[in-house]
Design an enzyme around this catalytic site. Structure first.
Site, PDB file in Angstrom:
ATOM      1  N   TYR A   1       0.874  -1.225  -0.071  1.00  0.00           N
ATOM      2  CA  TYR A   1      -0.117  -0.196   0.018  1.00  0.00           C
ATOM      3  C   TYR A   1       0.922   1.203   0.085  1.00  0.00           C
ATOM      4  O   TYR A   1       0.685   2.007  -0.967  1.00  0.00           O
ATOM      5  CB  TYR A   1      -0.935   0.073   1.164  1.00  0.00           C
ATOM      6  CG  TYR A   1      -1.751   1.291   1.503  1.00  0.00           C
ATOM      7  CD1 TYR A   1      -2.478   1.872   0.641  1.00  0.00           C
ATOM      8  CD2 TYR A   1      -1.996   1.670   2.776  1.00  0.00           C
ATOM      9  CE1 TYR A   1      -3.190   3.094   0.688  1.00  0.00           C
ATOM     10  CE2 TYR A   1      -2.633   2.856   3.224  1.00  0.00           C
ATOM     11  CZ  TYR A   1      -3.313   3.494   2.235  1.00  0.00           C
ATOM     12  OH  TYR A   1      -3.981   4.434   2.294  1.00  0.00           O
ATOM     13  N   ILE A   2       1.570   1.539   0.951  1.00  0.00           N
ATOM     14  CA  ILE A   2       2.443   2.804   1.191  1.00  0.00           C
ATOM     15  C   ILE A   2       3.628   2.596   0.266  1.00  0.00           C
ATOM     16  O   ILE A   2       3.832   3.523  -0.482  1.00  0.00           O
ATOM     17  CB  ILE A   2       3.135   3.083   2.705  1.00  0.00           C
ATOM     18  CG1 ILE A   2       1.713   2.927   3.314  1.00  0.00           C
ATOM     19  CG2 ILE A   2       3.760   4.288   2.419  1.00  0.00           C
ATOM     20  CD1 ILE A   2       2.355   3.301   5.055  1.00  0.00           C
TER      21      ILE A   2
ATOM     22  N   SER B   1       6.362   4.707  13.039  1.00  0.00           N
ATOM     23  CA  SER B   1       4.867   4.902  13.184  1.00  0.00           C
ATOM     24  C   SER B   1       4.778   5.829  14.290  1.00  0.00           C
ATOM     25  O   SER B   1       5.561   5.710  15.443  1.00  0.00           O
ATOM     26  CB  SER B   1       4.309   3.548  13.428  1.00  0.00           C
ATOM     27  OG  SER B   1       2.886   3.693  14.289  1.00  0.00           O
TER      28      SER B   1
ATOM     29  N   TYR C   1       4.385  -5.365  17.495  1.00  0.00           N
ATOM     30  CA  TYR C   1       4.517  -4.715  16.278  1.00  0.00           C
ATOM     31  C   TYR C   1       5.024  -3.425  16.510  1.00  0.00           C
ATOM     32  O   TYR C   1       6.110  -2.826  15.830  1.00  0.00           O
ATOM     33  CB  TYR C   1       2.928  -4.520  15.582  1.00  0.00           C
ATOM     34  CG  TYR C   1       3.243  -3.373  14.583  1.00  0.00           C
ATOM     35  CD1 TYR C   1       3.521  -3.447  13.279  1.00  0.00           C
ATOM     36  CD2 TYR C   1       2.572  -2.026  14.945  1.00  0.00           C
ATOM     37  CE1 TYR C   1       3.577  -2.382  12.294  1.00  0.00           C
ATOM     38  CE2 TYR C   1       2.773  -1.024  14.321  1.00  0.00           C
ATOM     39  CZ  TYR C   1       2.909  -1.206  12.934  1.00  0.00           C
ATOM     40  OH  TYR C   1       2.884  -0.190  11.945  1.00  0.00           O
TER      41      TYR C   1
ATOM     42  N   LYS D   1       8.869  -1.237  15.633  1.00  0.00           N
ATOM     43  CA  LYS D   1       9.168   0.087  15.202  1.00  0.00           C
ATOM     44  C   LYS D   1      10.116   0.756  16.151  1.00  0.00           C
ATOM     45  O   LYS D   1      11.042   1.408  15.517  1.00  0.00           O
ATOM     46  CB  LYS D   1       7.766   0.808  15.148  1.00  0.00           C
ATOM     47  CG  LYS D   1       6.920   0.425  13.996  1.00  0.00           C
ATOM     48  CD  LYS D   1       7.451   0.615  12.893  1.00  0.00           C
ATOM     49  CE  LYS D   1       6.509  -0.065  11.579  1.00  0.00           C
ATOM     50  NZ  LYS D   1       6.948  -0.147  10.253  1.00  0.00           N
TER      51      LYS D   1
ATOM     52  N   ASN E   1      -8.367  -4.450   9.914  1.00  0.00           N
ATOM     53  CA  ASN E   1      -8.234  -4.141  11.209  1.00  0.00           C
ATOM     54  C   ASN E   1      -8.353  -2.425  11.184  1.00  0.00           C
ATOM     55  O   ASN E   1      -8.837  -2.097  12.219  1.00  0.00           O
ATOM     56  CB  ASN E   1      -6.786  -4.336  11.547  1.00  0.00           C
ATOM     57  CG  ASN E   1      -6.742  -5.924  11.766  1.00  0.00           C
ATOM     58  OD1 ASN E   1      -7.445  -6.455  12.462  1.00  0.00           O
ATOM     59  ND2 ASN E   1      -5.626  -6.377  11.538  1.00  0.00           N
TER      60      ASN E   1
ATOM     61  N   GLY F   1      -6.048  -1.796  23.635  1.00  0.00           N
ATOM     62  CA  GLY F   1      -5.061  -1.381  23.191  1.00  0.00           C
ATOM     63  C   GLY F   1      -4.820   0.161  22.476  1.00  0.00           C
ATOM     64  O   GLY F   1      -4.069   0.651  22.016  1.00  0.00           O
TER      65      GLY F   1
HETATM   66  N1  UFG Z   1     -11.859   1.687  14.684  1.00  0.00           N
HETATM   67  C1  UFG Z   1     -13.159   1.593  14.811  1.00  0.00           C
HETATM   68  N2  UFG Z   1     -13.748   0.368  14.226  1.00  0.00           N
HETATM   69  C2  UFG Z   1     -13.012  -0.475  13.345  1.00  0.00           C
HETATM   70  C3  UFG Z   1     -11.717  -0.051  13.191  1.00  0.00           C
HETATM   71  C4  UFG Z   1     -11.072   1.070  13.871  1.00  0.00           C
HETATM   72  O1  UFG Z   1     -14.002   2.219  15.544  1.00  0.00           O
HETATM   73  O2  UFG Z   1     -13.408  -1.383  12.652  1.00  0.00           O
HETATM   74  C5  UFG Z   1     -11.169   3.019  15.308  1.00  0.00           C
HETATM   75  C6  UFG Z   1     -10.279   2.421  16.269  1.00  0.00           C
HETATM   76  O3  UFG Z   1     -10.788   2.150  17.478  1.00  0.00           O
HETATM   77  C7  UFG Z   1      -9.478   3.701  16.606  1.00  0.00           C
HETATM   78  C8  UFG Z   1      -9.723   4.332  15.064  1.00  0.00           C
HETATM   79  O4  UFG Z   1     -10.657   3.644  14.397  1.00  0.00           O
HETATM   80  O5  UFG Z   1     -10.154   4.624  17.391  1.00  0.00           O
HETATM   81  C9  UFG Z   1      -8.556   3.988  14.251  1.00  0.00           C
HETATM   82  O6  UFG Z   1      -8.131   2.548  14.019  1.00  0.00           O
HETATM   83  P1  UFG Z   1      -7.302   2.101  12.993  1.00  0.00           P
HETATM   84  O7  UFG Z   1      -7.213   0.607  13.302  1.00  0.00           O
HETATM   85  O8  UFG Z   1      -7.546   2.445  11.748  1.00  0.00           O
HETATM   86  O9  UFG Z   1      -5.843   2.789  13.362  1.00  0.00           O
HETATM   87  P2  UFG Z   1      -5.085   2.712  14.645  1.00  0.00           P
HETATM   88  O10 UFG Z   1      -4.900   4.370  15.179  1.00  0.00           O
HETATM   89  O11 UFG Z   1      -5.444   1.711  15.688  1.00  0.00           O
HETATM   90  O12 UFG Z   1      -3.745   2.059  14.030  1.00  0.00           O
HETATM   91  C10 UFG Z   1      -2.619   2.766  13.865  1.00  0.00           C
HETATM   92  C11 UFG Z   1      -1.796   2.211  12.645  1.00  0.00           C
HETATM   93  C12 UFG Z   1      -1.089   1.096  12.969  1.00  0.00           C
HETATM   94  C13 UFG Z   1      -0.557   1.459  14.372  1.00  0.00           C
HETATM   95  C14 UFG Z   1      -1.408   1.674  15.468  1.00  0.00           C
HETATM   96  C15 UFG Z   1      -0.980   1.825  16.903  1.00  0.00           C
HETATM   97  O13 UFG Z   1      -2.647   1.912  11.495  1.00  0.00           O
HETATM   98  O14 UFG Z   1       0.053   0.746  12.075  1.00  0.00           O
HETATM   99  O15 UFG Z   1      -1.925   3.060  14.802  1.00  0.00           O
HETATM  100  O16 UFG Z   1      -1.754   1.724  17.741  1.00  0.00           O
HETATM  101  F1  UFG Z   1       0.355   0.367  14.817  1.00  0.00           F
END
Ligand code: UFG
Length: 341
Positions: A13-14, A125, A150, A154, A200, A299
């Site tokens: 992707y990136i 990250s 993960y 980083k 995810n 988390g």
């Molecule tokens: N979220 C939802 N529903 C979903 C998926 C996500 O409500 O189905 C929310 C999460 O709870 C969060 C926000 O959307 O509040 C963003 O979630 P993401 O999973 O898209 O992104 P994150 O901030 O959790 O993840 C990012 C990067 C990862 C990194 C991580 C560290 O994508 O690479 O931060 O926590 F490791």
């Protein structure tokens, strides 16, 4: 002479978006990928967008011999290292797999750089900041102990790079870019994010819900201490993010670095809540999303966004695309891959 940039994980992707921007900026690009987490969709997209058949090496960066061979065969001026596993949850379940892959592959890159002399850009990250005490986070904000293997990889890879630059200053210069939340797709809709299985991350889950692959989006938590109760993140457009890599590569190759190892936040500086993001997606694409509130996800940090001013001052880089445009591009990409008109 044109400079050559190696993009490890360039079919992802990136990596694919960065490849396009590098080619457009006039660099020669060599792509390497073991294709363990993607098919050739983005490689084909890169070819179509750039009109170029770029050199491609199907190889695993954990294979030290293969990495050494590549650096012996091709004069590489800078390497951008993306080749890594990236699923936070999976890393908790399979830490050894993550440590073996993400650390070994980067150590092999550093070893080749040490031998051959090479600038190294590491894809770090915002996860290294954990749950920050003060917002927005600057590059000086303390790193917190990682909550997942993960995240730990980083932090460790940042340290590997810092220590290598210190030990081999004649051979290696390095930049770590700390990405906030990359989203969206190329305006051509020919490259974008292709998660395997159930996504995810928020935006792929949204687009798959809109296209009918997922029935309902769960918004994880609406009782956070934020304006609307949902988590806040700094969503950075993928093309803007890719352009930051070009600026960083240029800085390294043009000898503009102020020290051998530099770190930059790559974000917009603007917090956006999950609910705001969902509402914006609906509005700009004229769609209604099926969503419900669900319990908090283990988390997750409450809120994090960048102070991107250092990147603006030193790299001459600033996020440009609006959230509206980015979320339109995410939907255009989803429609493209699903064949939706
Ligand atoms: N979220 C939802 N529903 C979903 C998926 C996500 O409500 O189905 C929310 C999460 O709870 C969060 C926000 O959307 O509040 C963003 O979630 P993401 O999973 O898209 O992104 P994150 O901030 O959790 O993840 C990012 C990067 C990862 C990194 C991580 C560290 O994508 O690479 O931060 O926590 F490791």
């Amino acid at each position: 002479m044109k400079k050559t940039v190696l993009v490890s994980g360039g079919a992802g992707y990136i990596g694919s978006h960065v490849t396009v921007e590098l080619v457009e900026a006039g660099y020669d690009v060599v792509i390497a990928d073991n294709m363990s987490n993607c098919d050739d969709t983005c490689l084909r997209g890169v070819r179509e967008i750039t009109g170029r058949d770029l050199p491609f090496y199907r190889m695993d960066f954990c294979d030290a011999k293969a990495v050494e061979q590549l650096f012996s065969d091709v004069r590489i001026d800078a390497v951008i290292h993306f080749a890594a596993y990236k699923a936070v949850g999976e890393s908790v379940a399979e830490p050894v797999k993550y440590y073996l892959n993400n650390l070994t592959s980067f150590l092999n890159v550093l070893d080749a750089a040490r031998v051959h002399g090479c600038n190294v850009l590491f894809s770090s990250s915002a996860t290294v900041y954990g749950e920050p005490d003060k917002l927005p986070v600057t590059e000086e904000s303390p790193r917190q102990s990682a909550t997942s293997p993960y995240g730990n990889t980083k932090q460790m890879c940042e340290d590997f790079l810092r220590d290598s630059v210190k030990a081999y200053p004649e051979k290696i210069r390095g930049i770590a870019l700390r990405y906030f939340n990359p989203i969206g797709a190329h305006p051509s809709a020919l490259i974008g994010e292709l998660p395997r299985g159930v996504p995810n991350n928020l935006v792929p889950f949204i687009t798959q819900t809109a296209s009918g692959i997922r029935e309902c989006l769960s918004i994880f938590g609406n009782d956070y201490p934020t304006p609307d109760g949902t988590c806040q993140r700094d969503y950075i457009d993928i093309v803007d993010l890719a352009k930051a890599h070009v600026c960083a590569v240029r800085r390294m190759l043009d000898g503009k670095m102020e020290s051998g190892y530099e770190i930059f936040n790559i974000g917009t500086g603007r917090p956006v809540s999950v609910l705001e993001l969902v509402n914006t997606f609906e509005r700009v694409n004229g769609l209604k999303l099926n969503y419900r509130f669900a319990p908090r996800r283990a988390g997750d940090v409450t809120a994090i966004w960048a102070d991107p001013s250092l990147a603006e001052r030193k790299l001459g880089w600033k996020a440009g695309r609006s959230l509206d445009e980015t979320l339109k591009s995410a939907w255009e990409w989803e429609k493209h891959i699903r064949g939706i008109k």
